[in-house]
Every structure is written in C-alpha cells, then in structure tokens.
Design a protein around this motif. Structure first.
Motif, short mmCIF file in Angstrom:
data_model
loop_
_atom_site.label_atom_id
_atom_site.label_comp_id
_atom_site.label_asym_id
_atom_site.label_seq_id
_atom_site.Cartn_x
_atom_site.Cartn_y
_atom_site.Cartn_z
N ARG A 165 6.60 14.65 -0.07
CA ARG A 165 7.78 15.45 0.24
C ARG A 165 8.54 15.75 -1.04
N ILE A 166 9.20 16.90 -1.07
CA ILE A 166 9.97 17.34 -2.23
C ILE A 166 11.43 17.02 -1.97
N VAL A 167 12.09 16.40 -2.94
CA VAL A 167 13.46 15.93 -2.77
C VAL A 167 14.31 16.43 -3.93
N ALA A 168 15.40 17.14 -3.61
CA ALA A 168 16.33 17.61 -4.63
C ALA A 168 17.40 16.55 -4.91
N ARG A 169 18.26 16.82 -5.87
CA ARG A 169 19.21 15.84 -6.38
C ARG A 169 20.10 15.23 -5.28
N ASP A 170 20.52 16.02 -4.30
CA ASP A 170 21.44 15.50 -3.28
C ASP A 170 20.82 14.42 -2.40
N MET A 171 19.48 14.31 -2.41
CA MET A 171 18.81 13.33 -1.56
C MET A 171 17.99 12.32 -2.35
N TRP A 172 18.20 12.26 -3.66
CA TRP A 172 17.43 11.32 -4.48
C TRP A 172 17.54 9.88 -3.99
N ASP A 175 7.80 7.34 -6.35
CA ASP A 175 8.55 8.50 -6.82
C ASP A 175 7.93 9.04 -8.11
N ILE A 176 7.78 10.38 -8.17
CA ILE A 176 7.42 11.04 -9.42
C ILE A 176 8.51 12.07 -9.70
N TYR A 177 9.20 11.91 -10.82
CA TYR A 177 10.31 12.79 -11.17
C TYR A 177 9.83 13.84 -12.16
N LEU A 178 10.03 15.12 -11.82
CA LEU A 178 9.71 16.23 -12.72
C LEU A 178 10.91 16.44 -13.63
N MET A 193 0.84 -1.20 0.00
CA MET A 193 0.00 0.00 0.00
C MET A 193 0.88 1.25 0.00
N ILE A 194 0.75 2.09 -1.02
CA ILE A 194 1.51 3.34 -1.09
C ILE A 194 0.84 4.40 -0.22
N THR A 195 1.61 4.95 0.72
CA THR A 195 1.05 5.96 1.63
C THR A 195 1.63 7.35 1.39
N SER A 196 2.70 7.46 0.59
CA SER A 196 3.27 8.78 0.33
C SER A 196 3.98 8.78 -1.02
N ILE A 197 4.22 9.97 -1.54
CA ILE A 197 4.88 10.15 -2.83
C ILE A 197 6.01 11.18 -2.69
N ARG A 198 7.17 10.83 -3.22
CA ARG A 198 8.27 11.80 -3.30
C ARG A 198 8.19 12.52 -4.65
N ILE A 199 8.30 13.84 -4.61
CA ILE A 199 8.41 14.63 -5.83
C ILE A 199 9.89 14.96 -6.00
#
Length: 300
Positions: free
Chosen positions: A41-48, A58-61, A1-7
């Motif tokens: 939560r929003i995640v930049a490159r250093d924490m991918w 994960d959804i990658y913009l 079950m997915i409970t969260s998404i990283r952008i």
C-alpha cells in the motif's frame, strides 16, 4: 513473517500527491511488489504513523522531507533524489539504505558498507516501451518550470532549436512559452510521447548530477528505444552510457542533438535491443524483488 510492505511518499496526502512524480513512481513500484507476490500500500505523509499493521515493513522513497523509522518495524529507505538535503543521522535509523547512484562509497564509509546498496531508479515496462502509433515530435521536453531553471531548454534556445514542451509553469514563460503544448501528459500516456520523439531532452538537479543520482527519465526514455540528450552525469552504467548523448554547454548540446537525430541503422538496432534490456533489468519489478530480498535478510 513479513506479509506486506508500505511504500512511503513525501506529499502531504494522497490527493495532493496524485500530481507528484513520486506518486507515480510508487504506483509502478507497487505493481512490482504485487508481481512478486507481496501485498503493498502507498502511504502519504499524513498517514505515516497511522494504521500500523503487524507483519509489515516500510520502504521510504526519499526525496524531500524525512520519515522517522518506527521501532519494531523493518525500515528501509531508497534515496531517489535530492541527496544534498540528507543528513547522516537521519540515515542511521534505518535497517538498510538503497541509493540511486552507482557510487555508494561515501554513504558506505559513513554508515557501514553492509547497510548501503546501490539501486538505481527504474522504469515501468507497461508504460515505457516502443509503440506502433506514438505521438510524434522532433525534440521533446517534459518537466516543470523549477527553481534553478532548466538548462536543456536554455541550450535548445541558444542553439536555435524548437522543442515540444510539456509541464506546468511554461504557458506564459517569456522565453519558452512559444514551445508550450500542455501542462500535463497523463502518466499512462507518457510512453506514447517518448516513443514518438526523435530525441528527448533531460537535465538533473545539480546535487543529483554531481553525485550520480540518475533520474528515472533516463530509464524511461531508453526503455522506449529513443535517443536521450542529457546533461553529463557521473556514474552512468557502462551498458547504458553509449545510448545517452551528453552535453555540458551549448556547443556540446548542439553536437549531442545532431548525433541523436542522425543515428544510423546499426545504432538504432542496438538501441532497440538495449530497450528490451532496460525494460527487464531496470524494471520496477526487478527493484521490488531486490527490496523484498533485503527485507527477508533483515528479519532473518
């Protein structure tokens, strides 16, 4: 079950990313997910590849740079800009691909039609809407001085117009510095400026224009109920196209600006009705809902 998404966004870290358009795009998408009851939560490159959590997708913009999907995690990509920089092998690693163009056929033929969905960019209706006391201007342009130039400004200069110009890199520009107002409009105030313009100018990167990757400024300006004057781009949705004045050279630019400035009451009334539709159907919440549905399909 997915409970969260990283952008996932391309800047090196969130501190540097706070001035990138992708960061504000992600912030609005995050609000959309949360309105749909999905933690984000929003995640930049250093924490991918750090702080990975269970039951998370994960959804990658995708703009500049590439993320390598992590085994065992649902991974989706939303191509929002720079389609010319993307390699097909990169895309094959994702569980699903969203592309911000109405023409998904080239990708669908290469990747598989069930793995590619057209999903245009979006607007944040909390920011982009008609305002009672906007910041007034005649012609408005908001954007950085970037490689390849800004055709909107070149045609405005050639046609003899004045422009209220906001963005970095313009203060000392030899041709456009005369129009410069400020390096930055805070994102939360951007709708106030759009809503107060007689017309807003827009142009696309060449690869976006040729492949129909419509910029989010199109949706932002229309959501504010204001005429948009933009370069001709393939794939404008049929309901939106009548409210965008397009150009391909200085003469057509002049005609587009004049038409935008002189809209009659009937067209203005239809434009305001369309702005409501844009804020609903092209909102970040509507896009978040579509992404969540696809994640459920993938894990199902």
């Amino acid at each position: 079950m997915i409970t969260s998404i990283r952008i996932l966004i391309a800047p090196a870290n969130l501190q540097r990313g706070s001035r990138w358009g992708d960061y504000f795009f992600a912030r609005s998408l995050q609000k959309g997910f949360e309105a749909e009851g999905c933690a984000t939560r929003i995640v930049a490159r250093d924490m991918w590849y750090e702080d990975l959590r269970e039951n998370e997708a994960d959804i990658y913009l995708r703009g500049f740079g590439g993320f390598e999907p992590i085994a065992g995690r649902p991974s989706l990509i939303w191509i929002i800009s720079h389609p010319g920089n993307i390699q097909l092998d990169e895309l094959k690693a994702y569980d699903h691909i969203f592309c911000a163009t109405t023409n998904r056929r080239p990708l669908a033929q290469a990747i598989g039609r069930f793995n590619v969905t057209s999903m245009l960019q979006a607007t944040d209706p909390d920011i982009m809407k008609p305002h009672e006391n906007p910041v007034r201007s005649d012609l408005l342009f908001v954007g950085i001085n970037r490689r390849g130039g800004r055709p909107s400004l070149a045609h405005a200069l050639g046609a003899g117009y004045d422009v209220d110009l906001y963005g970095s890199g313009w203060a000392d520009h030899s041709e456009y510095g005369q129009w410069f107002k400020s390096d930055l409009i805070p994102n939360e105030d951007l709708g106030l400026h759009y809503a107060g313009a007689r017309a807003v100018l827009n142009d696309h990167w060449r690869d976006m224009r040729l492949t129909g990757y419509i910029s989010n400024r199109v949706f932002d300006v229309l959501a504010c109920g204001v005429p948009l004057v933009s370069d001709t781009i393939k794939g404008l949705p049929a309901d939106i196209a009548p409210f965008v004045y397009t150009w391909s050279d200085t003469d057509s630019f002049r005609s587009a600006v004049d038409a935008a400035r002189n809209e009659g009451p009937e067209k203005r009334s239809k434009r305001l009705f369309m702005s409501e539709k844009v804020r609903s159907e092209h909102s970040f919440q509507a896009r978040a809902r579509q992404i969540v549905q696809k994640v459920h399909e993938i894990i199902g």
